[in-house]
Design an enzyme around this catalytic site. Structure first.
Site, PDB file in Angstrom:
ATOM      1  N   GLY A 120       0.806  -1.207   0.000  1.00 19.19           N
ATOM      2  CA  GLY A 120       0.000   0.000   0.000  1.00 19.19           C
ATOM      3  C   GLY A 120       0.839   1.257   0.000  1.00 19.19           C
ATOM      4  N   CYS A 121       0.473   2.196   0.856  1.00 19.76           N
ATOM      5  CA  CYS A 121       1.152   3.489   0.918  1.00 19.76           C
ATOM      6  C   CYS A 121       2.598   3.376   1.384  1.00 19.76           C
ATOM      7  CB  CYS A 121       0.381   4.433   1.839  1.00 19.76           C
ATOM      8  SG  CYS A 121      -1.298   4.798   1.288  1.00 19.76           S
ATOM      9  N   ALA A 122       2.934   2.312   2.104  1.00 20.51           N
ATOM     10  CA  ALA A 122       4.311   2.133   2.579  1.00 20.51           C
ATOM     11  C   ALA A 122       5.257   1.744   1.462  1.00 20.51           C
ATOM     12  CB  ALA A 122       4.354   1.074   3.682  1.00 20.51           C
ATOM     13  N   ALA A 123       4.709   1.358   0.307  1.00 17.99           N
ATOM     14  CA  ALA A 123       5.537   0.808  -0.759  1.00 17.99           C
ATOM     15  C   ALA A 123       6.499   1.828  -1.353  1.00 17.99           C
ATOM     16  CB  ALA A 123       4.654   0.210  -1.851  1.00 17.99           C
ATOM     17  N   PHE A 164       4.293   4.899   5.393  1.00 20.49           N
ATOM     18  CA  PHE A 164       3.480   4.091   6.304  1.00 20.49           C
ATOM     19  C   PHE A 164       2.344   3.438   5.524  1.00 20.49           C
ATOM     20  CE2 PHE A 164       4.686   8.093   8.600  1.00 20.49           C
ATOM     21  CZ  PHE A 164       5.778   7.554   9.279  1.00 20.49           C
TER      22      PHE A 164
END
Length: 357
Positions: free
Chosen positions: A137-140, A333
Site C-alpha cells: 500500500g502506501c508504505a511501498a 506508512f
C-alpha cells in the site's frame, strides 16, 4: 554510496475539487446516518483537489472488476513511459544503464508485472532485475527506496529505477458507505511517479541507513477485502493514532546513526492524512513547517499512496534544495501497520570528483 535522484511525477488530467467531492458524497449517500460525520472528516483532510484517471462520471460508475483492471493496465502503460523517461533524464542515465526496476502499486494487478512490459517497450536490458511490490500500500514508496538501497549495497556499481503507479480512483466502491470508505473516497488521488537510485554519482539523497517496522497485531487495520466487485478498502478508526508508537522507531533509527531526529534538515513523510502529519511532528518535537512538502502533496493531490514520498521529494528538489551534507529522513506508512524508513544526507554530483559519501 546509493543516491536517490530527483523524481518525476505526473497526475491525470481529470480534476475533482473538495467542493465537488462533498457534493457527490451528499448525493450518493443522502440520508445515511454516518454522512454528516463523513463530510466533516473529508473537509478536515485539507485536500483542495485531486486528479483522477477517468472523468468523474465514469469514476462513479462500477463496470465490474474485470473492466476496471483492464483500464488499470491500459492507463498504466499509457502514463508510465513519459514519467520513467523524465526520471532517467533527471539522473543523467538511459534505460540501458538500469540494472533493476522496482515497481510498486496497490490499485491494479497484472501478471507478468508492468516491469516486463517496461523492459520490452522502453529498451531496458533483458537482464534487468524485476522487483514488483503489490501489497504494501502506501508504505511501498518507502519500501521501494529501501529495496533499491539494499540492491545497490550488494551491487554498488549498479542503478535502480523505482516506478509507482497508483490509480486509486479505480478502487471506488459506490455501495460502500462506512465511515472509513467514505473518508477514503474524499482522500485518495491518482498519480504516477518514478525515480532513479544511482550506485555512483548523481545529485540527491545519499542513502545511508534504512529500516522496517511492523506494529504488532495491526494487520487488519488497513486492508483490502477482495470481492467479485474488486478491492474494497477497509480502514480501522485506530489508524490515525499509529504515529505514537512509530515516532520512537524513527527516533531510534536516527539515534543509531548518530543523529537527533528533531534536528534534521529535511523530512519526507508519507501524507496519509492531516492527523498523521500533525501527530508525527508533535511526537518527534519537529516544527510542523518541516513537513511542508508532504503537506503540499496532500493539499494539491490528496493521498496518492506509494507515490506520496516521491512527490514530496520532488518538491524538496524544486522548492527548497538543501545544502550539501544536509541530513534528512524518508518515511512511508501503510498496511501491516508497516513503516519503511531511511536516513541520508544531501549529495551533489561534481563531475570528475570521487564519490566520498
Amino acid at each position: 554510496m546509493p543516491r536517490l535522484c530527483k523524481p518525476s511525477v505526473s497526475v491525470p488530467e481529470h480534476v475533482i475539487t473538495m467542493e465537488e467531492t462533498l457534493a457527490f458524497a451528499e448525493e450518493a449517500h443522502a440520508g445515511k446516518p454516518q454522512l454528516p460525520l463523513a463530510l466533516r472528516l473529508i473537509r478536515n483532510t485539507g485536500v483542495r483537489k485531486r486528479h483522477i484517471v477517468q472523468p468523474i462520471e465514469k469514476t462513479l460508475q462500477h463496470p465490474g472488476f474485470e473492466e476496471r483492471n483492464r483500464v488499470y493496465e491500459v492507463e498504466s502503460r499509457k502514463r508510465c513511459p513519459e514519467v520513467v523517461e523524465q526520471a532517467l533524464a533527471n539522473a543523467a542515465l538511459t534505460a540501458r544503464d538500469i540494472d533493476a526496476i522496482v515497481y510498486v502499486s496497490c490499485t491494479g494487478f497484472t501478471m507478468p508485472s508492468l516491469t516486463a512490459w517496461l523492459i520490452n517497450a522502453m529498451g531496458f536490458r533483458s537482464d534487468t532485475r524485476q522487483i514488483p511490490i503489490a501489497q504494501l500500500g502506501c508504505a511501498a514508496g518507502g519500501s521501494a527506496i529501501n529495496r533499491a538501497h539494499d540492491f545497490l549495497t550488494a551491487y554498488p556499481e549498479g542503478n535502480v529505477l523505482i516506478v509507482s503507479c497508483e490509480l486509486c480512483s479505480l478502487c471506488y466502491q459506490p455501495t460502500d458507505d462506512d465511515i472509513g470508505s467514505l473518508l477514503s473516497d474524499g482522500l485518495f488521488g491518482d498519480a504516477v511517479a518514478a525515480a532513479v537510485v544511482r550506485g555512483r554519482g548523481g545529485t540527491g539523497i545519499s542513502l545511508e541507513r534504512n529500516a522496517s517496522y511492523l506494529i504488532p497485531h495491526t494487520e487488519d487495520w488497513i486492508s483490502y477485502a477482495v470481492r467479485d466487485t474488486g478491492f474494497h478498502f477497509q480502514l480501522d478508526r485506530r489508524v490515525p493514532g499509529t504515529m505514537e508508537p512509530l515516532a520512537p522507531v524513527l527516533r531510534e533509527l536516527a539515534a543509531d546513526h548518530g543523529w537527533d531526529i528533531k534536528n534534521l534538515d529535511f523530512y519526507i513523510i508519507h501524507a496519509g492524512g492531516p492527523r498523521i502529519l500533525d501527530d508525527l511532528s508533535r511526537f518527534l518535537d519537529v516544527d510542523r513547517k518541516m513537513f511542508r512538502h508532504s503537506w503540499a502533496t496532500l493539499t494539491e493531490y490528496g493521498n496518492i499512496a506509494s507515490a506520496v514520498v516521491l512527490d514530496a521529494l520532488r518538491r524538496l528538489f524544486e522548492e527548497d534544495t538543501p545544502m550539501p551534507d544536509a541530513t534528512g529522513v524518508i518515511a512511508g506508512f501503510g498496511p501491516g501497520i508497516t513503516a519503511e524508513m531511511a536516513v541520508g544526507r544531501w549529495g551533489i554530483d561534481l563531475p570528475g570528483a570521487p564519490d566520498t559519501a
